[in-house]
Design a protein around this motif. Structure first.
Motif, PDB file in Angstrom:
ATOM      1  N   GLY A  22      62.006 -21.782  16.186  1.00  0.00           N
ATOM      2  CA  GLY A  22      62.283 -23.095  16.727  1.00  0.00           C
ATOM      3  C   GLY A  22      61.151 -24.082  16.567  1.00  0.00           C
ATOM      4  N   TYR A  23      61.417 -25.314  17.000  1.00  0.00           N
ATOM      5  CA  TYR A  23      60.426 -26.384  16.894  1.00  0.00           C
ATOM      6  C   TYR A  23      59.145 -26.021  17.641  1.00  0.00           C
ATOM      7  N   ASP A  24      59.286 -25.575  18.882  1.00  0.00           N
ATOM      8  CA  ASP A  24      58.096 -25.280  19.680  1.00  0.00           C
ATOM      9  C   ASP A  24      57.277 -24.130  19.114  1.00  0.00           C
ATOM     10  N   ASP A  25      57.932 -23.200  18.448  1.00  0.00           N
ATOM     11  CA  ASP A  25      57.220 -22.047  17.907  1.00  0.00           C
ATOM     12  C   ASP A  25      56.575 -22.313  16.556  1.00  0.00           C
ATOM     13  N   LYS A  26      57.235 -23.071  15.699  1.00  0.00           N
ATOM     14  CA  LYS A  26      56.725 -23.263  14.340  1.00  0.00           C
ATOM     15  C   LYS A  26      56.222 -24.673  14.079  1.00  0.00           C
ATOM     16  N   CYS A  27      56.968 -25.669  14.487  1.00  0.00           N
ATOM     17  CA  CYS A  27      56.679 -27.049  14.088  1.00  0.00           C
ATOM     18  C   CYS A  27      55.602 -27.719  14.935  1.00  0.00           C
ATOM     19  N   ALA A  28      55.650 -27.490  16.244  1.00  0.00           N
ATOM     20  CA  ALA A  28      54.778 -28.223  17.163  1.00  0.00           C
ATOM     21  C   ALA A  28      53.298 -27.946  16.920  1.00  0.00           C
ATOM     22  N   LYS A  29      52.984 -26.850  16.259  1.00  0.00           N
ATOM     23  CA  LYS A  29      51.577 -26.529  15.979  1.00  0.00           C
ATOM     24  C   LYS A  29      50.937 -27.612  15.114  1.00  0.00           C
ATOM     25  N   MET A  63      52.108 -28.070   3.428  1.00  0.00           N
ATOM     26  CA  MET A  63      52.373 -27.416   4.713  1.00  0.00           C
ATOM     27  C   MET A  63      53.881 -27.217   4.939  1.00  0.00           C
ATOM     28  N   MET A  64      54.699 -28.029   4.295  1.00  0.00           N
ATOM     29  CA  MET A  64      56.149 -27.941   4.458  1.00  0.00           C
ATOM     30  C   MET A  64      56.804 -27.064   3.391  1.00  0.00           C
ATOM     31  N   LYS A  65      56.037 -26.594   2.448  1.00  0.00           N
ATOM     32  CA  LYS A  65      56.589 -25.853   1.310  1.00  0.00           C
ATOM     33  C   LYS A  65      57.458 -24.664   1.738  1.00  0.00           C
ATOM     34  N   SER A  66      57.043 -23.947   2.748  1.00  0.00           N
ATOM     35  CA  SER A  66      57.804 -22.756   3.151  1.00  0.00           C
ATOM     36  C   SER A  66      59.114 -23.095   3.861  1.00  0.00           C
ATOM     37  N   PHE A  67      59.315 -24.369   4.212  1.00  0.00           N
ATOM     38  CA  PHE A  67      60.535 -24.764   4.910  1.00  0.00           C
ATOM     39  C   PHE A  67      61.545 -25.467   4.013  1.00  0.00           C
ATOM     40  N   LEU A  68      61.195 -25.729   2.765  1.00  0.00           N
ATOM     41  CA  LEU A  68      62.049 -26.531   1.889  1.00  0.00           C
ATOM     42  C   LEU A  68      63.441 -25.947   1.693  1.00  0.00           C
ATOM     43  N   ASP A  69      63.571 -24.637   1.703  1.00  0.00           N
ATOM     44  CA  ASP A  69      64.872 -24.012   1.482  1.00  0.00           C
ATOM     45  C   ASP A  69      65.481 -23.457   2.776  1.00  0.00           C
ATOM     46  N   LYS A  70      64.953 -23.883   3.915  1.00  0.00           N
ATOM     47  CA  LYS A  70      65.436 -23.367   5.201  1.00  0.00           C
ATOM     48  C   LYS A  70      66.146 -24.461   5.988  1.00  0.00           C
ATOM     49  N   GLY A  71      67.232 -24.949   5.423  1.00  0.00           N
ATOM     50  CA  GLY A  71      67.993 -26.016   6.047  1.00  0.00           C
ATOM     51  C   GLY A  71      68.482 -25.681   7.445  1.00  0.00           C
ATOM     52  N   ASP A  72      68.868 -24.430   7.675  1.00  0.00           N
ATOM     53  CA  ASP A  72      69.368 -24.033   8.999  1.00  0.00           C
ATOM     54  C   ASP A  72      68.264 -24.128  10.050  1.00  0.00           C
ATOM     55  N   GLU A  73      67.051 -23.689   9.696  1.00  0.00           N
ATOM     56  CA  GLU A  73      65.931 -23.768  10.634  1.00  0.00           C
ATOM     57  C   GLU A  73      65.548 -25.219  10.896  1.00  0.00           C
ATOM     58  N   LEU A  74      65.581 -26.032   9.854  1.00  0.00           N
ATOM     59  CA  LEU A  74      65.255 -27.450  10.017  1.00  0.00           C
ATOM     60  C   LEU A  74      66.296 -28.137  10.893  1.00  0.00           C
ATOM     61  N   LYS A  75      67.567 -27.791  10.701  1.00  0.00           N
ATOM     62  CA  LYS A  75      68.647 -28.365  11.509  1.00  0.00           C
ATOM     63  C   LYS A  75      68.485 -27.953  12.979  1.00  0.00           C
ATOM     64  N   ALA A  76      68.099 -26.700  13.199  1.00  0.00           N
ATOM     65  CA  ALA A  76      67.866 -26.228  14.567  1.00  0.00           C
ATOM     66  C   ALA A  76      66.687 -26.971  15.194  1.00  0.00           C
ATOM     67  N   ALA A  77      65.640 -27.187  14.428  1.00  0.00           N
ATOM     68  CA  ALA A  77      64.478 -27.924  14.932  1.00  0.00           C
ATOM     69  C   ALA A  77      64.869 -29.365  15.264  1.00  0.00           C
ATOM     70  N   ALA A  78      65.707 -29.969  14.436  1.00  0.00           N
ATOM     71  CA  ALA A  78      66.180 -31.334  14.700  1.00  0.00           C
ATOM     72  C   ALA A  78      66.929 -31.384  16.034  1.00  0.00           C
ATOM     73  N   GLY A  79      67.744 -30.380  16.279  1.00  0.00           N
ATOM     74  CA  GLY A  79      68.473 -30.309  17.548  1.00  0.00           C
ATOM     75  C   GLY A  79      67.530 -30.142  18.728  1.00  0.00           C
ATOM     76  N   GLU A  80      66.475 -29.354  18.551  1.00  0.00           N
ATOM     77  CA  GLU A  80      65.522 -29.132  19.629  1.00  0.00           C
ATOM     78  C   GLU A  80      64.744 -30.385  19.996  1.00  0.00           C
ATOM     79  N   ILE A  81      64.510 -31.261  19.024  1.00  0.00           N
ATOM     80  CA  ILE A  81      63.776 -32.484  19.360  1.00  0.00           C
ATOM     81  C   ILE A  81      64.701 -33.601  19.823  1.00  0.00           C
ATOM     82  N   GLY A  82      66.016 -33.349  19.765  1.00  0.00           N
ATOM     83  CA  GLY A  82      66.971 -34.308  20.322  1.00  0.00           C
ATOM     84  C   GLY A  82      67.797 -35.087  19.316  1.00  0.00           C
ATOM     85  N   LEU A  83      67.767 -34.683  18.043  1.00  0.00           N
ATOM     86  CA  LEU A  83      68.593 -35.358  17.032  1.00  0.00           C
ATOM     87  C   LEU A  83      69.938 -34.652  16.921  1.00  0.00           C
ATOM     88  N   LYS A  84      70.972 -35.439  16.662  1.00  0.00           N
ATOM     89  CA  LYS A  84      72.322 -34.868  16.518  1.00  0.00           C
ATOM     90  C   LYS A  84      72.874 -35.173  15.157  1.00  0.00           C
TER      91      LYS A  84
END
Length: 84
Positions: A22-29, A63-84
């Motif tokens: 999730g966002y708090d575990d991976k992105c917020a760092k 820094m974003m290279k490992s997330f480029l093909d992880k659309g599901d994780e990015l979508k989940a992170a978007a939801g966690e920060i409040g985007l729909k």
């Protein structure tokens, strides 16, 4: 027997990392307002989760290279920060 134990540990750790996707575990760092834009700035910049995912996947940052093909994780992170 050692091989079975090692294999079991690998499986446990693999599932543990998937659970922390999730966002708090991976992105917020990095997205703390100093290294990268924080949650508030991203909410100002992106209006939808799809905009957020497209921008993340188009990022040239190493820094974003490992997330480029992880659309599901990015979508989940978007939801966690409040985007729909």
């Amino acid at each position: 027997m050692k091989k079975v134990i090692v294999l079991a540990l690998i499986v446990v750790f693999a599932f543990a990392t998937v659970a922390m996707a999730g966002y708090d575990d991976k992105c917020a760092k990095c997205h703390n307002g100093k290294t990268s834009p924080d949650k508030a700035k991203m909410l100002e910049k992106f209006k939808t989760a799809d905009d957020f995912v497209k921008a993340a996947q188009a990022s040239k940052s190493p820094m974003m290279k490992s997330f480029l093909d992880k659309g599901d994780e990015l979508k989940a992170a978007a939801g966690e920060i409040g985007l729909k």
